[in-house]
Write a protein that holds these residues in place. Structure first.
Motif, PDB file in Angstrom:
ATOM      1  N   LYS A 166       0.804  -1.225   0.000  1.00  0.00           N
ATOM      2  CA  LYS A 166       0.000   0.000   0.000  1.00  0.00           C
ATOM      3  C   LYS A 166       0.835   1.272   0.000  1.00  0.00           C
ATOM      4  N   GLY A 167       2.141   1.168   0.321  1.00  0.00           N
ATOM      5  CA  GLY A 167       3.023   2.318   0.179  1.00  0.00           C
ATOM      6  C   GLY A 167       2.921   3.374   1.256  1.00  0.00           C
ATOM      7  N   GLN A 168       2.453   3.021   2.463  1.00  0.00           N
ATOM      8  CA  GLN A 168       2.305   4.056   3.498  1.00  0.00           C
ATOM      9  C   GLN A 168       3.652   4.636   3.949  1.00  0.00           C
ATOM     10  N   LEU A 169       4.715   3.840   3.893  1.00  0.00           N
ATOM     11  CA  LEU A 169       6.027   4.372   4.260  1.00  0.00           C
ATOM     12  C   LEU A 169       6.426   5.508   3.318  1.00  0.00           C
ATOM     13  N   LEU A 170       6.151   5.346   2.029  1.00  0.00           N
ATOM     14  CA  LEU A 170       6.434   6.412   1.072  1.00  0.00           C
ATOM     15  C   LEU A 170       5.575   7.626   1.364  1.00  0.00           C
ATOM     16  N   LEU A 171       4.354   7.393   1.824  1.00  0.00           N
ATOM     17  CA  LEU A 171       3.454   8.492   2.156  1.00  0.00           C
ATOM     18  C   LEU A 171       3.998   9.301   3.328  1.00  0.00           C
TER      19      LEU A 171
END
Length: 407
Positions: free
Chosen positions: A234-239
């Protein structure tokens, strides 16, 4: 029409689209029996999910030993079919990502499922996901049960189709459902051209709970919400990285991560490392009503996914008149048109993500409201639960009237 649905875990917070699909089928007159491997003791917060728990029969509720009588019955009453199903289970175990004893467990589950299908005969069984749930219904069919189909969502099936023996599961099925054109193309890769018509396109649908809600104006607060399991794809770290860039540039921002998951501790550590606690809030698991509340309290949904099928939460946000910020991944560009319904950016590009977030926060609420209206119309046209359920009814109706044979 009497059909059965089989899911690995049901009900589940992230699988509300399955519940909506079943209820939409029942609204069109189908009788749907629910079967699942697990989920009877899971804590669910949505009243609709609580009701579904009471309607579902669970294979492992009595543990593995509880499957033994069904296994013995199948082996003794129909030894030829049992041997054929055993051979199929061992074939599927070769090169699989799970060890061969688990595939024998799937065979035992198929025996119990078939016993229930004999007690409550149906003309067709439908599974969701091309993983172990599809294997169980395939083995139940090999044991003498009714024809089956399954819906492939991705991205797991697209990541490891050979380990999941996806081609074999499709070959034995009556038909396969893809939820996007992209998903259909990935299934076609593993089928001979002559069998491409076996793959049918049926979108996940939304019901009136999302369609018929009063329009809530886009708030002026600089708030964005990300809804989804806290996991790698889901890419939350990038967010969080993008939120740091905006904070450092002096942009006011409130970022809500609605959900929970295995990566929550790592995300919390990164938030603390960057000192973003005043700007980032993690809700934990929340029900459908709370998801709606969070979406309506935000200017837009942001979902920087690395891998997807077609996220249902994007449909939900659009139905609630909220623009979407997401990636050019899988089926997402089939629904979200950049500049019309929101913004799309390359997956894994933190600068592009930060720029999309900045543009959204700089856009006047009136312009966001216009994008939300366009998004609402788009999702109504493509993802109405009853329209999509009618497609499934037609597909199920093409099946013969064969019920599970005695075992």
């Amino acid at each position: 029409m009497k059909i059965a649905y089989f899911i690995n875990q049901y009900p589940k917070v992230s699988h509300s689209f399955i519940r909506r699909e079943i209820l939409a089928l029942e609204a069109q007159g189908a009788q749907v029996s629910r079967y699942a491997v697990r989920g009877w003791a899971d804590a669910v917060v949505d009243p609709a999910d609580v009701a579904e728990q009471g309607r579902t029969q669970y294979l492992l509720r009595q543990g593995l030993w509880g499957l033994l009588p069904a296994v013995l019955a199948c082996a003794l009453v129909a030894p030829g079919r049992f041997c054929a199903a055993l051979k199929l289970a061992l074939q599927v175990s070769r090169g699989a990502d799970r060890p061969w004893p688990l595939h024998l467990v799937y065979l035992a589950e198929a025996c119990q499922l078939l016993r229930w299908l004999r007690q409550n005969p149906v003309s067709h069984v439908h599974a969701h996901f091309g993983t172990n749930s599809a294997e169980v219904v395939m083995l139940a069919h090999a044991l003498g049960g009714p024809g089956y189909s399954f819906t492939v969502h991705g991205p797991e099936e697209f990541d490891k189709p050979q380990a999941l023996h996806l081609a074999r599961k499709m070959a034995h099925s009556r038909f396969v459902v893809a939820i996007s054109s992209y998903g259909r193309s990935q299934l076609w890769r593993w089928l001979p051209h002559a069998q491409w018509p076996k793959v049918q396109l049926v979108h996940c649908g939304l019901d009136a709970a999302f369609h018929n809600v009063p329009v809530v104006p886009v708030p002026p607060a600089p708030r964005l919400v990300c809804v989804g399991r806290l996991c790698e794809q889901k890419g939350q770290l990038l967010l969080v990285e993008a939120a740091r860039l905006l904070r450092d540039a002096g942009q006011p921002l409130e970022l809500v991560l609605a959900g929970d998951g295995e990566m929550r501790p790592e995300i919390e550590r990164l938030v603390a490392r960057y000192g973003l606690q005043p700007h980032v809030r993690i809700t934990g698991w929340i029900g459908a009503e709370q998801v709606r509340t969070e979406l309506l309290a935000a200017r837009a949904l942001v979902l920087p996914s690395f891998a997807e099928g077609l996220p249902v939460v994007i449909m939900e946000a659009m139905a609630l008149h909220r623009p979407v910020l997401s990636t050019y991944v899988a089926g997402i560009p089939e629904l979200v048109q950049p500049g019309v319904h929101g913004w799309l950016f390359p997956a894994g590009d933190v600068q592009a993500l930060a720029q999309a977030m900045q543009t959204c926060l700089d856009t006047p609420p009136e312009a966001l409201q216009a994008m939300g209206r366009a998004a609402h119309q788009r999702v109504l046209q493509r993802h109405d639960a009853h329209t999509e359920a009618a497609k499934l009814v037609a597909l199920f109706g093409q099946d013969d009237t064969k019920s599970a044979s005695p075992c």
